[in-house]
Design a protein around this motif. Structure first.
Motif, PDB file in Angstrom:
ATOM      1  N   THR A 231       0.389   5.818  -1.012  1.00  0.00           N
ATOM      2  CA  THR A 231      -0.231   6.959  -1.167  1.00  0.00           C
ATOM      3  C   THR A 231      -0.044   7.567  -2.431  1.00  0.00           C
ATOM      4  O   THR A 231       1.369   7.587  -2.591  1.00  0.00           O
TER       5      THR A 231
ATOM      6  N   THR B 161      -7.788   8.843  -7.417  1.00  0.00           N
ATOM      7  CA  THR B 161      -8.817   9.387  -6.534  1.00  0.00           C
ATOM      8  C   THR B 161      -9.582   8.358  -5.825  1.00  0.00           C
ATOM      9  O   THR B 161     -10.394   8.580  -5.175  1.00  0.00           O
ATOM     10  N   GLU B 162      -9.003   7.102  -5.910  1.00  0.00           N
ATOM     11  CA  GLU B 162      -9.511   5.908  -5.302  1.00  0.00           C
ATOM     12  C   GLU B 162      -8.493   4.979  -5.439  1.00  0.00           C
ATOM     13  O   GLU B 162      -7.335   4.994  -5.946  1.00  0.00           O
ATOM     14  N   PRO B 163      -8.589   3.845  -4.498  1.00  0.00           N
ATOM     15  CA  PRO B 163      -7.587   2.756  -4.431  1.00  0.00           C
ATOM     16  C   PRO B 163      -7.461   2.437  -5.797  1.00  0.00           C
ATOM     17  O   PRO B 163      -8.465   1.783  -6.433  1.00  0.00           O
ATOM     18  N   THR B 164      -6.221   2.200  -6.268  1.00  0.00           N
ATOM     19  CA  THR B 164      -5.691   1.730  -7.562  1.00  0.00           C
ATOM     20  C   THR B 164      -4.811   0.721  -7.614  1.00  0.00           C
ATOM     21  O   THR B 164      -3.896   1.116  -6.723  1.00  0.00           O
ATOM     22  N   CYS B 165      -4.691  -0.253  -8.440  1.00  0.00           N
ATOM     23  CA  CYS B 165      -3.748  -1.151  -8.753  1.00  0.00           C
ATOM     24  C   CYS B 165      -2.443  -0.330  -9.537  1.00  0.00           C
ATOM     25  O   CYS B 165      -2.666   0.060 -10.592  1.00  0.00           O
TER      26      CYS B 165
ATOM     27  N   HIS C 248       0.972  -1.111  -0.001  1.00  0.00           N
ATOM     28  CA  HIS C 248      -0.086  -0.012   0.044  1.00  0.00           C
ATOM     29  C   HIS C 248       0.881   1.331   0.076  1.00  0.00           C
ATOM     30  O   HIS C 248       2.034   1.164   0.730  1.00  0.00           O
TER      31      HIS C 248
ATOM     32  N   VAL D  67      -1.042  -1.663  -4.210  1.00  0.00           N
ATOM     33  CA  VAL D  67      -2.277  -0.311  -4.269  1.00  0.00           C
ATOM     34  C   VAL D  67      -1.724   0.803  -3.789  1.00  0.00           C
ATOM     35  O   VAL D  67      -1.267   0.965  -2.746  1.00  0.00           O
TER      36      VAL D  67
ATOM     37  N   ASP E  95      -3.561   4.464  -2.652  1.00  0.00           N
ATOM     38  CA  ASP E  95      -4.669   5.197  -1.736  1.00  0.00           C
ATOM     39  C   ASP E  95      -4.430   6.655  -2.195  1.00  0.00           C
ATOM     40  O   ASP E  95      -3.379   7.093  -2.183  1.00  0.00           O
ATOM     41  N   PRO E  96      -5.611   7.438  -2.283  1.00  0.00           N
ATOM     42  CA  PRO E  96      -5.451   8.959  -2.550  1.00  0.00           C
ATOM     43  C   PRO E  96      -5.006   9.517  -1.260  1.00  0.00           C
ATOM     44  O   PRO E  96      -5.411   8.830  -0.118  1.00  0.00           O
ATOM     45  N   GLU E  97      -4.319  10.499  -1.345  1.00  0.00           N
ATOM     46  CA  GLU E  97      -3.901  11.388  -0.145  1.00  0.00           C
ATOM     47  C   GLU E  97      -5.019  12.070   0.428  1.00  0.00           C
ATOM     48  O   GLU E  97      -5.921  12.795  -0.171  1.00  0.00           O
TER      49      GLU E  97
END
Length: 250
Positions: A215, A220-224, A213, A246, A248-250
């Protein structure tokens, strides 16, 4: 020729006692009614016509001091001869409740047959529905068994596909070896095998296995953001999730 003495007339003899009896009755008593049947007098073979007439005349003359008797003559009643002709047939009587009673067992038997027919029809419908459900269940189980067998074989081939992916990344999948690899991937695709998991796909926890994981301001959303191992599925069945990193957005 000497005439033989005739027998005493019973009728004439019977009248004399009757007269004596009448004399014994009082003058104030009601007259006695004497009924004679002329058929008997006319049909007696022992009397002659003269003797019968004399007897009747003597009987009709009342004695002195006696009350005159009233004679009632009963005429001879001739029996009616049967009327010749065809016998009279009586009209059929209207059916009554008693005559309709024999039909009751027939109606009861008919009702029993109908009830049994309805029961057999329900049994047939139930058996037909059960057989249809059985066929559907067998077809579904057969398809499931076939899918499980195919999935087991494809799952065993997934490590080989992972090696082909790594060889492709390093540029080693060329020549005849590359041609064999493409034919294998095409054949497995015809069996229903599909690969998923590309960089930039939205993270789906049901299909992706996140091993890292981080950031990022670019998402804008959790992305691979990185695919370490691609996932595979057979139809709607998941054979193996994709291993990804993945962001995650900040």
């Amino acid at each position: 020729m000497t005439e033989k003495p005739r027998a005493a007339d019973p009728g004439a003899a019977g009248s004399a006692p009757g007269g004596s009896a009448g004399g014994e009755q009082g003058a104030g008593e009601e007259p006695r009614v004497v009924i004679r049947d002329k058929r008997k007098i006319g049909k007696t073979g022992d009397r002659t016509s003269a003797a019968a007439a004399a007897a009747d005349a003597a009987a009709d003359v009342p004695a002195e001091g006696l009350v005159e008797e009233t004679e009632v003559v009963v005429d001879e009643i001739e029996a009616e001869a049967p009327i010749s002709g065809p016998p009279v047939v009586d009209a059929p009587a209207e059916p009554t409740e008693e005559s309709a009673q024999p039909e009751a067992p027939l109606g009861a038997e008919l009702e029993a047959v109908r009830s049994e027919l309805d029961e057999r029809t329900r049994d047939l419908q139930r058996v037909t529905a059960e057989y249809a459900n059985y066929r559907k269940r067998v077809d579904r189980d057969r398809g499931l068994v076939q899918e499980q067998a195919t999935g087991a074989v494809l799952t065993a081939l997934l490590p080989i596909l992972d090696d082909l992916d790594r060889a492709r990344e390093h540029g080693d999948l060329v020549g005849g070896f590359g041609s064999v690899a493409e034919q294998l991937i095409t054949t497995l695709g015809k069996l229903g095998l599909a690969a998923f998991g590309e960089q930039g796909d939205p993270f789906d926890p049901t299909r992706h296995e996140a091993v890292a994981h981080q950031t990022s301001a670019d998402v804008t959303e959790p992305t691979c953001v990185q695919v370490m191992r691609r996932g595979y599925q057979l139809g709607d069945r998941l054979l193996r999730p994709a291993m990804v990193a993945v962001a995650d957005p900040e």
